[in-house]
Design a protein around this motif. Structure first.
Motif, mmCIF file in Angstrom:
data_model
loop_
_atom_site.group_PDB
_atom_site.id
_atom_site.type_symbol
_atom_site.label_atom_id
_atom_site.label_comp_id
_atom_site.label_asym_id
_atom_site.label_seq_id
_atom_site.Cartn_x
_atom_site.Cartn_y
_atom_site.Cartn_z
ATOM 1 N N THR A 150 0.859 -1.186 0.000
ATOM 2 C CA THR A 150 0.000 0.000 0.000
ATOM 3 C C THR A 150 0.889 1.228 0.000
ATOM 4 O O THR A 150 1.945 1.219 0.641
ATOM 5 C CB THR A 150 -0.879 0.021 1.271
ATOM 6 N N VAL A 151 0.483 2.269 -0.697
ATOM 7 C CA VAL A 151 1.236 3.510 -0.620
ATOM 8 C C VAL A 151 0.313 4.619 -0.112
ATOM 9 O O VAL A 151 -0.859 4.706 -0.480
ATOM 10 C CB VAL A 151 1.864 3.882 -1.978
ATOM 11 N N ILE A 152 0.875 5.418 0.820
ATOM 12 C CA ILE A 152 0.157 6.613 1.275
ATOM 13 C C ILE A 152 0.835 7.773 0.567
ATOM 14 O O ILE A 152 1.985 8.107 0.846
ATOM 15 C CB ILE A 152 0.235 6.775 2.807
ATOM 16 N N LYS A 153 0.145 8.361 -0.364
ATOM 17 C CA LYS A 153 0.805 9.261 -1.297
ATOM 18 C C LYS A 153 0.629 10.728 -0.929
ATOM 19 O O LYS A 153 -0.465 11.181 -0.620
ATOM 20 C CB LYS A 153 0.207 9.039 -2.695
ATOM 21 N N GLY A 154 1.744 11.444 -0.946
ATOM 22 C CA GLY A 154 1.705 12.908 -0.939
ATOM 23 C C GLY A 154 1.354 13.554 0.374
ATOM 24 O O GLY A 154 1.018 14.738 0.415
ATOM 25 N N GLY A 155 1.411 12.814 1.469
ATOM 26 C CA GLY A 155 1.095 13.408 2.758
ATOM 27 C C GLY A 155 2.262 14.230 3.298
ATOM 28 O O GLY A 155 3.412 14.035 2.897
ATOM 29 N N THR A 156 1.937 15.155 4.194
ATOM 30 C CA THR A 156 2.976 15.961 4.833
ATOM 31 C C THR A 156 3.367 15.245 6.121
ATOM 32 O O THR A 156 2.554 15.110 7.036
ATOM 33 C CB THR A 156 2.455 17.371 5.141
ATOM 34 N N ILE A 157 4.597 14.778 6.160
ATOM 35 C CA ILE A 157 4.995 13.855 7.222
ATOM 36 C C ILE A 157 5.634 14.594 8.398
ATOM 37 O O ILE A 157 6.504 15.455 8.199
ATOM 38 C CB ILE A 157 6.037 12.837 6.678
ATOM 39 N N TYR A 158 5.167 14.276 9.568
ATOM 40 C CA TYR A 158 5.816 14.758 10.798
ATOM 41 C C TYR A 158 6.325 13.531 11.536
ATOM 42 O O TYR A 158 5.544 12.770 12.109
ATOM 43 C CB TYR A 158 4.836 15.553 11.654
ATOM 44 N N ASP A 159 7.615 13.318 11.485
ATOM 45 C CA ASP A 159 8.188 12.101 12.059
ATOM 46 C C ASP A 159 9.454 12.451 12.831
ATOM 47 O O ASP A 159 10.572 12.284 12.329
ATOM 48 C CB ASP A 159 8.475 11.109 10.923
ATOM 49 N N PRO A 160 9.311 12.969 14.036
ATOM 50 C CA PRO A 160 10.462 13.496 14.785
ATOM 51 C C PRO A 160 11.558 12.453 14.999
ATOM 52 O O PRO A 160 12.739 12.809 14.990
ATOM 53 C CB PRO A 160 9.866 13.921 16.112
ATOM 54 N N ALA A 161 11.170 11.176 15.149
ATOM 55 C CA ALA A 161 12.191 10.164 15.418
ATOM 56 C C ALA A 161 13.183 10.095 14.268
ATOM 57 O O ALA A 161 14.354 9.773 14.454
ATOM 58 C CB ALA A 161 11.532 8.804 15.636
ATOM 59 N N GLY A 185 5.990 4.540 17.035
ATOM 60 C CA GLY A 185 6.087 5.985 17.197
ATOM 61 C C GLY A 185 6.859 6.679 16.105
ATOM 62 O O GLY A 185 7.196 7.843 16.233
ATOM 63 N N HIS A 186 7.212 5.975 15.044
ATOM 64 C CA HIS A 186 7.856 6.671 13.921
ATOM 65 C C HIS A 186 7.407 6.044 12.612
ATOM 66 O O HIS A 186 6.703 5.027 12.578
ATOM 67 C CB HIS A 186 9.382 6.642 14.071
ATOM 68 N N LEU A 187 7.818 6.686 11.501
ATOM 69 C CA LEU A 187 7.325 6.266 10.191
ATOM 70 C C LEU A 187 8.465 5.794 9.296
ATOM 71 O O LEU A 187 8.337 5.769 8.085
ATOM 72 C CB LEU A 187 6.575 7.433 9.522
ATOM 73 N N GLY A 188 9.587 5.437 9.921
ATOM 74 C CA GLY A 188 10.707 4.932 9.126
ATOM 75 C C GLY A 188 10.466 3.502 8.694
ATOM 76 O O GLY A 188 9.572 2.810 9.205
ATOM 77 N N GLY A 202 13.611 12.807 12.282
ATOM 78 C CA GLY A 202 13.941 14.189 11.990
ATOM 79 C C GLY A 202 13.164 14.781 10.828
ATOM 80 O O GLY A 202 13.603 15.748 10.213
ATOM 81 N N ILE A 203 12.033 14.219 10.499
ATOM 82 C CA ILE A 203 11.258 14.745 9.378
ATOM 83 C C ILE A 203 10.209 15.715 9.905
ATOM 84 O O ILE A 203 9.335 15.338 10.677
ATOM 85 C CB ILE A 203 10.581 13.606 8.595
ATOM 86 N N ASN A 204 10.320 16.963 9.478
ATOM 87 C CA ASN A 204 9.432 17.988 10.001
ATOM 88 C C ASN A 204 8.624 18.591 8.862
ATOM 89 O O ASN A 204 9.040 19.551 8.214
ATOM 90 C CB ASN A 204 10.262 19.065 10.708
ATOM 91 N N GLY A 205 7.519 17.980 8.550
ATOM 92 C CA GLY A 205 6.613 18.555 7.566
ATOM 93 C C GLY A 205 7.081 18.434 6.129
ATOM 94 O O GLY A 205 6.931 19.369 5.359
ATOM 95 N N GLU A 206 7.661 17.283 5.772
ATOM 96 C CA GLU A 206 8.054 17.092 4.380
ATOM 97 C C GLU A 206 7.023 16.229 3.673
ATOM 98 O O GLU A 206 6.466 15.306 4.247
ATOM 99 C CB GLU A 206 9.426 16.389 4.325
#
Lengths: 259, 548, 423, 305
Positions: free
Chosen positions: B3-14, B450-453, B16-20
């Motif tokens: 499954t792909v979740i496409k084009g979302g703005t990711i907040y994943d502090p673990a 707790g992260h999206l890696g 270091g992704i801040n709104g990409e």
């Protein structure tokens, strides 16, 4: 009707002032196989304030739950939980009601022309306070545990009552005008019970006083004059003979008048 | 299935992704790296314009166990049968202070939470706690084992037993009760209350065992670091709720001797005695201690106004407040020479000075502790408020003008005593993601949560941005749990069973030889019937165990 | 198939009373259980009855059928019923979980067989709360035990032993531990008290025990300026009890709800907690409530966490609704508010299913010829693994299958029925 | 402009006005076992209540009530209390009910007014019961039953207060004190028949009319020298030459018309009363309109008669 019908929805229908046709479409419960109002009743008339339920029987439960204003007249008997948590207006049953009627009553008037079941005007499960305001008049007999945890208001029963009337009463006034009451006022903290015949009391729990002219009694009688003629006549024809105070077990200071 | 979740703005502090804006790939129950271009994608979820975060983690929420059940019983009459609400507009809001397990699971999922920790598992009650949590759908769960008031431990400590033995005991108990961390509730205090001691300060000796809460904290933190538990000692400090208790809180931090320590619901432990009402905020001192020591973490235990019920193992503190109960009823229990339980219904009122200041103290703590990795978002459900108030709380943290509007509705004396009107800090989405996801996962050592890696468990939440952060966080568009969509637009579409997260530990089985006679002599259960096996967890209790 | 080899089990949990003693040692040979560690009459009778079971077969209308046919017959009866009542519930956590699922699905009503007496305690927790304690706590802390009701040793034969009160000169306690009994004199108690050095008995009609407790409270209470409560029993025993209470560090009041389930019996519980409250102002005391069958505590625990309310529960209007009296199984049968009674047994060896005119589906470990559908089920904790809650509401025991019985558990059977509806 | 002087039964009615001011008033109903003990109670509770200047409250019996007119079916009296502020009224009521009625054997107290702002009655003194007091709510009224040594003191929870008027008055100027007293008595008897008013001074009559200010700094009022017969010649006088005694009747009432009616009935009764031939004139006391907003012009009152 063989099985209980939940009538608590009645108040919400009346409050929403929906049309008769729409009211007949309302589901009576959230079961998937729930009946619609129209399956059991024909809704007619326009007066939202004066509801008449015809051909009622003891399986219609919770009539007048949460009732606030206006009258409900029930022709026939009504089931359990009649006028549960009623807050105003008048519910008049021209027959008997089932158990736990007037439970958590919080205002208004409930008149029952015949008998009432157990737990009349008692508290709802888990509640510390039972009937909190309002008036219940039963022209027949009432079951056990009448006025359990009652805090305010008036209950009058013309006939006999079951065991443990006014158990854990907090305050309020109860008139037991029929036969001998069995252990009324156990664990009562305050409140007034008026018995027409000498109740069977636990001797250790209540202290008997001689009761000579009581100013409050006069005030109470003149108040009752405005309420109900038959009760008033009974009260005036005899003045209190005895006054019991208790329940001493719990340092209560309720009173039981015997007239 | 991919499954792909496409084009979302990711907040994943673990990570270091801040709104990409990035795409996320899910293969069965895990997130995976971007696959080769020729690989077939089965399912596309369009997340353009959405905020994407990992599933929420509640580090401290009383969702199971005997005391929650007693609270349910006591508060049963505080909600109306559902069908009577149908003609009302707002029937979806859970009105029960301690909802049933079914409703707890559903409501948490609706808020985008996928993992929840019961912070007070009493050893003898562990089986019930796990049974209840297994009956909570949609949530993975874990428990913190309450130690520090149990006779055996206190006796070992009083006899100055060597650290190895204490360590083995702690590890054995954790293992036997299928827990993930150790909690100390009013260390020694619950036990002292059974010996009729009504107050126990950090340096005050227990009247029977002669040891102090400080010693208990010290030995437990030592044992925990020896065992190698990820989560530090989860501490409910001494003197909960007493004005001036910030001193005990600071002493507790000191008692840890520099070892990591977590302070639970620290809002209830940050009170001073200034002002004419002898009740004030001591958040300055607490925040300073946290800011200057990175080994300390806290969860806030924020208070919201309204009816709730407080449940705690801290019989001593709960008994103290029983006269404030509203409605006026309370249940207490002394449990199996291990702990206790106190259930006191409570109504926080905005026009009450103390309650209003408690509310302000919670916010002050959030806003004055600098590092979001050291603080977690909790209301100590249901003690401060129900977890269903989290979106509201997030809005208070993210929106200063809203916060100031709320200030004007509370007791004026409390506003004057508080500094929040001068604090301009507003939390960012990134920081909220730390508070509610990344932080708790890191603190509990949950590497795949707790992260999206790539490699993480596929717990993903999609929020639709809006003006009002309360709305954003209250109504996630999509909640994915373990790769499966469980909530879509507020509607529950799947109700998977949760799993139990625990930590694997080693101990010298020699401790069992000593425990066995102890059980026979002092307890009313046999040693062999005490332990909960993995097999029992998955077959009879109904929750598979995941080791960390 | 049953394995005829002999096994020996240690630390077996006995499911036949609320105490759930877990220290039995058993010899199991096929279906036969031989206890060799305890002479508790309840355990003995329970295991003996289980040992002497004959193989049961499902019946429909009294005639033997296959299990599959019986399940199908049950499903048919349930589909045609308007307001089923699930009762008995002498089963374990799994059985109750499944029963609740079924009941919610069917919008039926559910109550446990002996819930009435437990309801006295549950209602008190619901309205007032209280201060409770558990068995180990009592064993290790209580230097004073007050038993309200003299039948307790009969209902819970091993209670005194478990609480370690068989000898009162326990060296772990500073003073000799004491026992006081309030209630009617009876033989069982006399034998127990003979063995104990320090004990007081206050002989009274159990219905009067609330009054006795209030008199004690009055003597202990702070408002001594109030006139003492009048009473018609001798004061000397009470005074010595009051003295004991004033000296004791941790007093535990014990009662069996079953014994005080007379009219207004709930007020006795009320009195007990009032007294506990008074003592807790300056010393320590707590209540220990005893429930006869572990299924009662178990059923209430499960229903409370599942639906936020204790039993009985009714789903007949949709959501779960609770009323301790109105939805009680006997009230429902008396009013005729049901057309199908589904009895879930398992631990119902000593219980006769109530006689009623409705159609009956019986799931039991005992044969029921007159049931419309009878499906035999196994005994929780003997024939299959089971979770049961102890009387003090805290501790759940995991009871393990003691032999290779091929019987189906109540949960499995209910699930089979339920699964027919789900699809 | 000069108007002709009005006379009534030959007595001159001066063209002047009585000046009255706003007050707060309440009514209570006191009952007792018999007339004797009712009077004791009433005398006590209305004692030392002549002028707000030093008594803080002005009180008197509005009318006596028959058993059929009281809530408890015993003899009773309706008593009006007037004070300058609601707080003062409440304080005085609390003290007087507590000290004079609670103490008086067999008495009971009820509200005599159902509208207006509530004023504590039983609510203020119930704590005398030390926790043994009983509250009973009948309909929308709450009663307190306070245990006392003769049984129970029954007292309604609250009465109510309304805006009222104090200081309606007129002066009887007579040739001698005997005739002045005689007509004053007739006047008071007539006023007592009017509802909603009281005459708070002893016997309804006051002889020490006052003017504002004094030569002594501490006194805010002093004797009304213009009406003192013995000061004639020393100060400018308002008295006719043969006047030797002046008495004033002060009236407090619940509304303007009641005070006006009472003044008119009082003046008419005075002028028609026995020995009225020795009355020289009827006048009224005012302060030039500075004291109060209510002006009762004697001529317009008599014109209406």
């Amino acid at each position: 009707m063989d099985f209980p019908v939940d009538m608590r929805i009645l108040k919400k229908i009346v409050d929403s002032r929906m049309s008769n046709k729409k009211a007949e479409q309302v589901l009576m419960s959230s079961r998937p196989d729930a009946l619609r109002i129209g399956d059991l009743f024909k809704v007619s008339g326009k007066d939202h304030q004066n509801i008449v339920i015809e051909n009622s029987n003891a399986k219609l439960e919770g009539i007048g739950t949460g009732w606030k204003r206006g009258t409900i007249k029930v022709i026939g008997n009504a089931g359990s939980f009649t006028a549960q948590s009623q807050r105003g207006g008048c519910v008049h049953v021209e027959g008997s009601v089932g158990d736990f009627s007037g439970c958590g009553l919080n205002g208004g008037q409930l008149v029952i022309d015949a008998d009432a079941g157990n737990g009349l005007g008692a508290s709802l499960p888990g509640e510390k306070i039972g009937m909190n305001e309002g008036r219940i008049v039963v022209k027949g007999n009432a079951g056990s545990r009448l006025g359990n945890r009652m805090r305010r208001g008036l209950i009058a029963v013309y006939g006999d009552v079951g065991v443990g009337a006014c158990c854990s009463m907090i305050s309020g006034t109860v008139l037991l005008l029929g036969g001998q009451a069995n252990l009324p006022g156990t664990h009562m903290r305050r409140g007034t019970i008026i018995c027409a015949s000498e109740p069977s009391l636990s001797a250790d729990s209540f202290f008997e006083q001689v009761c000579k002219d009581n100013t409050y009694w006069n005030i109470f009688c003149s108040y009752m004059e405005g309420c109900n003629e038959r009760i008033h006549q009974t009260l005036l024809s005899c003045s209190p003979r005895k006054r019991f105070v208790g329940d001493l077990k719990i340092h209560g200071m309720g009173e039981i008048f015997v007239i | 299935m991919l499954t792909v979740i496409k084009g979302g703005t990711i907040y994943d502090p673990a990570n270091g992704i801040n709104g990409e804006v990035r795409d996320l790939y899910i293969d069965s129950d895990r997130l995976v790296p971007c696959p080769a271009t020729d690989q077939h994608i089965d399912h596309v979820i369009d997340a353009h314009g959405m905020i994407v975060m990992a599933g929420g983690i509640d580090i401290h929420s009383h969702i199971g166990g005997g005391k929650a059940n007693i609270a349910r019983m006591m508060m049963a009459n505080y909600f109306e049968p559902e069908h009577l609400n149908e003609l009302d507009a707002d029937h979806s809001v859970c009105k029960h202070a301690v909802p049933s397990t079914l409703i707890t699971g559903k409501e948490y999922a609706r808020l985008g939470y996928t993992l929840c920790f019961e912070p007070a598992v009493v050893p003898s009650n562990a089986r019930q706690a796990h049974l209840e949590m297994a009956d909570t759908p949609l949530l993975d769960t874990g428990g913190y084992l309450v130690l520090g008031n149990d006779d055996y431990f206190l006796k070992l400590l009083a006899e100055k037993a060597d650290a190895q033995k204490l360590r083995d005991y702690v590890a054995w108990m954790l293992d036997a009760t299928q827990c993930i961390a150790i909690k100390a509730v009013n260390p020694g205090g619950i036990s002292a209350f059974k010996f009729n001691q009504r107050k126990l300060d950090v340096d005050e000796p227990h009247s029977h065992f002669g040891i102090t809460p400080g010693q208990i904290v010290r030995s437990l933190t030592t044992a925990i670091s020896d065992i190698g538990l990820s989560h530090p000692l989860h501490t409910h400090c001494s003197n909960l709720g007493i004005p001036g208790n910030f001193g005990s809180t600071l002493s507790t931090i000191n008692a840890a001797d520099g070892k990591p320590i977590h302070l639970a619901h620290v809002q209830f432990h940050s009170y001073g005695t200034e002002g004419k009402r002898k009740f004030s905020s001591a958040t300055l001192e607490i925040a300073q201690a946290v800011n200057s020591d990175s080994s300390v973490s806290v969860d806030v235990g924020h208070v919201m106004f309204g009816q709730t019920v407080t449940i705690s193992a801290d019989t001593m503190a709960q008994f103290r407040t029983k006269d404030l109960a509203s409605p006026n009823k309370s249940t207490f229990m002394d449990i199996e020479c291990e702990a206790g339980c106190g259930v006191v219904p409570f109504k926080y009122r905005s026009k009450n000075f103390v309650n209003a200041l408690q509310w302000a103290i919670g916010l002050e703590l959030f806003l004055t502790i600098d590092n979001p990795w050291q603080v977690f978002l909790t209301t100590d459900h249901p003690n401060g408020a129900s977890f269903t108030t989290y979106p509201h709380l997030i809005r208070l943290l993210m929106d200063r003008s809203f916060r100031n509007d709320m200030l004007s509705t509370i007791h004026r004396g409390a506003v004057e005593m508080s500094t929040i009107k001068d604090i301009s800090r507003e939390y960012s989405l990134y920081e909220i993601a730390v508070l509610t996801r990344a932080g708790p996962a890191r603190s509990l050592g949950l590497k795949d949560r707790g992260h999206l890696g790539a490699g993480a468990v596929a717990d993903v939440v999609l929020y639709r941005p809006a003006e009002n952060w309360d709305t954003v966080f209250r109504h996630p568009v999509l909640v994915i749990k373990g790769g499966q969509t469980v909530v879509r637009n507020g509607e529950i579409i799947h109700m998977p069973r949760g799993r139990t997260l625990r930590q694997g530990v080693d101990f010298d089985s020699g401790i069992e030889k000593e425990l066995k006679p102890h059980f026979e002599m002092y307890r009313t259960t046999r040693f062999s019937n005490f332990k909960i096996s993995d097999d029992e967890m998955s077959n009879a209790i109904g929750s598979d165990v995941v080791y960390y | 198939m049953t394995d005829q080899k002999m096994y020996r089990f240690l630390d077996v949990v006995c499911p036949f009373c609320g105490l759930l003693c877990d220290d039995l040692s058993l010899q199991v040979e096929g279906n036969s259980f031989q206890i060799d560690s305890s002479d508790c009459p309840l355990s003995k009778a329970g295991f003996l009855e289980a040992s002497t079971r004959t193989a049961l077969k499902p019946r429909v209308n009294g005639k033997f059928v296959t299990r599959k046919t019986a399940i199908q017959a049950a499903v048919n009866l349930i589909s045609n019923a308007k307001l089923p009542l699930v009762t008995g519930l002498m089963t374990d956590v799994a059985g109750i979980r499944t029963a609740l699922n079924l009941v919610e699905y069917l919008h039926a009503t559910i109550d446990q067989y002996s819930n009435r007496s437990f309801g006295i305690n549950a209602s008190h927790i619901q309205t007032n709360g209280g201060y409770f304690t558990t068995l180990s706590e009592t064993r290790n802390r209580a230097d004073m035990l007050v038993l309200i009701g003299s039948q307790i040793p009969k209902i819970f034969p091993r209670l005194i032993e478990i609480l370690d009160f068989s000898k009162t000169d326990n060296p772990r306690f500073k003073r000799p531990r004491k026992i006081t009994v309030i209630g009617e004199p009876c033989e069982e108690f006399a034998t127990i008290l003979e063995k104990i050095d320090v004990s007081v008995t206050i002989e009274c009609d159990l219905q009067q025990s609330g009054h006795v407790i209030s008199v004690i409270q009055n003597q202990l209470g702070k408002r001594k300026d109030r006139a003492p409560i009048t009473h018609s029993f001798p004061i000397s025993a009470i005074q010595s009890l009051v003295q004991d209470l004033e000296q004791s560090d941790y007093t535990v009041f014990v009662w069996a709800a079953e014994e005080i389930s007379f009219p207004l019996g709930d007020l006795v519980v009320d009195s007990i907690f009032r007294l506990i409250d008074v003592i807790n102002q300056s010393r320590r005391a707590a209540g220990l409530m005893l429930t006869t069958t572990p299924s009662t505590t178990t059923a209430n625990a499960v229903s409370t966490w599942r639906y936020g309310k204790p039993l009985p529960l009714s789903f007949r209007s949709g959501g779960p609704e609770h009323h301790p009296d109105y939805y009680a199984w006997d009230s429902i049968i008396n009013r005729g508010d049901t057309d199908l009674v589904i009895w879930v047994g398992g631990l119902d060896q000593s219980i006769e299913m109530p006689d009623c005119s409705m159609q009956k589906i019986v799931l039991s470990s005992k044969d029921h010829e007159d049931a419309d559908v009878f499906i035999p089920i196994a005994i929780p904790g003997l024939d299959h693994d089971a979770h049961l809650f102890r009387t003090d509401l805290t501790l759940a025991h995991y009871l393990k299958n003691l032999h290779m019985n091929d019987g189906h558990s109540g949960a499995e059977t209910l699930e089979e029925i339920y699964s027919q509806f789900k699809c | 402009m000069s108007h002709p002087n009005i006379t009534l039964n030959g007595i001159l009615i001066r063209k002047t006005f009585a000046e009255a001011f706003p007050m707060k008033a309440t009514r209570i109903v006191v009952t007792a076992r018999n007339t004797v003990w009712l009077k004791h109670a009433v005398n006590s509770v209305t004692g030392f209540a002549t002028s707000v200047i030093a008594c803080k409250v002005e009180a008197g019996v509005e009318r006596w009530l028959k058993p059929s007119q009281t809530p408890d079916g015993r003899e009773g009296a309706a008593i009006l209390f007037f004070a300058m502020s609601g707080d003062q009224l409440e304080a005085q009521l609390r003290d007087r009910v507590g000290q004079c009625l609670l103490t008086s054997p067999t008495s009971a107290v009820f509200s005599g007014m159902d509208e207006g702002k509530p004023v504590a009655l039983g609510r203020a003194i119930r704590y005398f019961g030390d926790g043994y007091q009983i509250s009973k709510k009948l309909g929308n009224k709450r009663y307190w039953r306070i245990p006392v040594m003769d049984g129970e003191f029954v007292c309604e929870d609250v009465t109510h207060r309304i805006d009222a008027i104090g200081g309606g008055n007129f002066l009887i100027v007579a040739k001698d004190i005997d005739s002045a007293l005689s007509v004053a008595e007739s006047a008071v008897a007539a006023i007592n028949k009017v509802a909603s008013v009281i005459t708070p001074f002893p016997g309804g009559v006051v002889r020490s009319g006052s003017k504002v200010g004094s030569k002594y700094r501490r006194l805010i009022a002093s004797t009304n020298d213009a009406y003192c017969p013995t000061l004639r010649g020393l100060v400018p006088t308002n008295l006719p030459d043969d006047a030797n005694a002046v008495l004033e009747i002060v009236i407090d009432g619940l509304n303007e018309s009641a005070v006006g009616d009472a003044m008119r009935d009082g003046i008419v009764a005075a002028c028609l009363g026995e020995r009225s031939e020795r009355i020289l004139e009827i006048t009224a006391s005012n302060f030039g309109g500075k004291l109060g907003p209510y002006h009762f012009h004697l001529h317009s009152l008599i014109d209406c008669a």
